[in-house]
Design a protein around this motif. Structure first.
Motif, PDB file in Angstrom:
ATOM      1  N   ALA A  42       0.841  -1.194   0.000  1.00 20.50           N
ATOM      2  CA  ALA A  42       0.000   0.000   0.000  1.00 20.50           C
ATOM      3  C   ALA A  42       0.874   1.241   0.000  1.00 20.50           C
ATOM      4  CB  ALA A  42      -0.900   0.003   1.230  1.00 20.50           C
ATOM      5  N   VAL A  43       0.314   2.333  -0.496  1.00 20.65           N
ATOM      6  CA  VAL A  43       1.024   3.608  -0.511  1.00 20.65           C
ATOM      7  C   VAL A  43       0.114   4.709   0.019  1.00 20.65           C
ATOM      8  CG1 VAL A  43       2.545   2.989  -2.412  1.00 20.65           C
ATOM      9  CG2 VAL A  43       0.391   4.091  -2.924  1.00 20.65           C
ATOM     10  N   VAL A  44       0.723   5.705   0.602  1.00 20.16           N
ATOM     11  CA  VAL A  44       0.038   6.919   1.021  1.00 20.16           C
ATOM     12  C   VAL A  44       0.539   8.032   0.112  1.00 20.16           C
ATOM     13  CG1 VAL A  44      -0.298   8.594   2.874  1.00 20.16           C
ATOM     14  CG2 VAL A  44      -0.125   6.151   3.409  1.00 20.16           C
ATOM     15  N   ILE A  45      -0.375   8.707  -0.558  1.00 20.48           N
ATOM     16  CA  ILE A  45       0.000   9.771  -1.477  1.00 20.48           C
ATOM     17  C   ILE A  45      -0.347  11.105  -0.836  1.00 20.48           C
ATOM     18  CG2 ILE A  45      -0.417  10.782  -3.752  1.00 20.48           C
ATOM     19  CD1 ILE A  45      -1.041   7.905  -4.701  1.00 20.48           C
ATOM     20  N   ALA A  46       0.658  11.936  -0.642  1.00 20.85           N
ATOM     21  CA  ALA A  46       0.474  13.239   0.012  1.00 20.85           C
ATOM     22  C   ALA A  46       1.083  14.328  -0.863  1.00 20.85           C
ATOM     23  CB  ALA A  46       1.115  13.220   1.390  1.00 20.85           C
ATOM     24  N   THR A  47       0.593  14.404  -2.080  1.00 19.35           N
ATOM     25  CA  THR A  47       1.062  15.405  -3.026  1.00 19.35           C
ATOM     26  C   THR A  47       0.086  16.584  -3.042  1.00 19.35           C
ATOM     27  OG1 THR A  47      -0.132  14.310  -4.799  1.00 19.35           O
ATOM     28  CG2 THR A  47       2.164  13.694  -4.513  1.00 19.35           C
ATOM     29  N   PRO A  48       0.459  17.712  -3.653  1.00 21.07           N
ATOM     30  CA  PRO A  48      -0.517  18.790  -3.814  1.00 21.07           C
ATOM     31  C   PRO A  48      -1.737  18.286  -4.579  1.00 21.07           C
ATOM     32  CG  PRO A  48       1.680  19.583  -4.335  1.00 21.07           C
ATOM     33  CD  PRO A  48       1.790  18.098  -4.171  1.00 21.07           C
ATOM     34  N   ASP A  49      -2.865  18.903  -4.331  1.00 21.24           N
ATOM     35  CA  ASP A  49      -4.138  18.433  -4.894  1.00 21.24           C
ATOM     36  C   ASP A  49      -4.099  18.154  -6.389  1.00 21.24           C
ATOM     37  OD1 ASP A  49      -5.323  18.486  -2.436  1.00 21.24           O
ATOM     38  OD2 ASP A  49      -6.234  20.463  -2.717  1.00 21.24           O
ATOM     39  N   ARG A  80      -2.523   0.710 -10.832  1.00 23.90           N
ATOM     40  CA  ARG A  80      -2.101  -0.182 -11.920  1.00 23.90           C
ATOM     41  C   ARG A  80      -1.044  -1.181 -11.450  1.00 23.90           C
ATOM     42  NH1 ARG A  80      -1.980   4.866 -15.273  1.00 23.90           N
ATOM     43  NH2 ARG A  80      -4.022   4.900 -16.255  1.00 23.90           N
ATOM     44  N   ALA A  81      -0.250  -0.771 -10.443  1.00 24.63           N
ATOM     45  CA  ALA A  81       0.782  -1.662  -9.909  1.00 24.63           C
ATOM     46  C   ALA A  81       0.206  -2.624  -8.870  1.00 24.63           C
ATOM     47  CB  ALA A  81       1.910  -0.829  -9.286  1.00 24.63           C
ATOM     48  N   GLY A  82      -1.098  -2.541  -8.626  1.00 22.39           N
ATOM     49  CA  GLY A  82      -1.748  -3.465  -7.693  1.00 22.39           C
ATOM     50  C   GLY A  82      -1.624  -3.076  -6.229  1.00 22.39           C
ATOM     51  N   LYS A  83      -1.332  -1.811  -5.954  1.00 22.12           N
ATOM     52  CA  LYS A  83      -1.182  -1.347  -4.577  1.00 22.12           C
ATOM     53  C   LYS A  83      -2.495  -0.801  -4.054  1.00 22.12           C
ATOM     54  CE  LYS A  83       3.243  -1.888  -5.305  1.00 22.12           C
ATOM     55  NZ  LYS A  83       3.836  -3.165  -5.058  1.00 22.12           N
ATOM     56  N   ASP A  84      -2.707  -0.924  -2.753  1.00 19.42           N
ATOM     57  CA  ASP A  84      -3.800  -0.216  -2.096  1.00 19.42           C
ATOM     58  C   ASP A  84      -3.329   1.227  -1.932  1.00 19.42           C
ATOM     59  OD1 ASP A  84      -5.476  -2.456  -1.818  1.00 19.42           O
ATOM     60  OD2 ASP A  84      -4.459  -3.046   0.013  1.00 19.42           O
ATOM     61  N   VAL A  85      -4.269   2.170  -2.003  1.00 21.46           N
ATOM     62  CA  VAL A  85      -3.901   3.587  -1.986  1.00 21.46           C
ATOM     63  C   VAL A  85      -4.715   4.344  -0.951  1.00 21.46           C
ATOM     64  CG1 VAL A  85      -3.796   5.708  -3.345  1.00 21.46           C
ATOM     65  CG2 VAL A  85      -3.297   3.525  -4.436  1.00 21.46           C
ATOM     66  N   TYR A  86      -4.042   5.150  -0.155  1.00 20.10           N
ATOM     67  CA  TYR A  86      -4.676   6.149   0.698  1.00 20.10           C
ATOM     68  C   TYR A  86      -4.235   7.491   0.159  1.00 20.10           C
ATOM     69  CZ  TYR A  86      -6.150   8.874   4.693  1.00 20.10           C
ATOM     70  OH  TYR A  86      -6.768   9.795   5.492  1.00 20.10           O
TER      71      TYR A  86
END
Length: 64
Positions: free
Chosen positions: A38-45, A57-63
């Motif tokens: 899983a990944v946490v994405i904390a980029t600008p909106d 697409r890489a099969g990761k869970d995303v927050y």
């Protein structure tokens, strides 16, 4: 794993994550890792969509 394009933020994240974490400046290398679920994405909106779609697409869970 921690990832950031800003060297100061990357160093700070690595300090917080500890010695077991690996630092990346390009999120695509994180997504290639089979041991990351899983990944946490904390980029600008306005930048959320690109890494989020790549993670999905890489099969990761995303927050995000």
């Amino acid at each position: 794993a921690v990832c950031d394009v800003d060297e100061k933020r990357l160093a700070s994240a690595l300090d917080r994550a500890g010695e077991q974490a690996k630092a990346y400046r390009d999120y695509r290398y994180v997504l290639e890792r089979k041991d990351i679920d899983a990944v946490v994405i904390a980029t600008p909106d306005h930048w959320h969509a690109v890494p989020m779609l790549a993670a999905l697409r890489a099969g990761k869970d995303v927050y995000c």
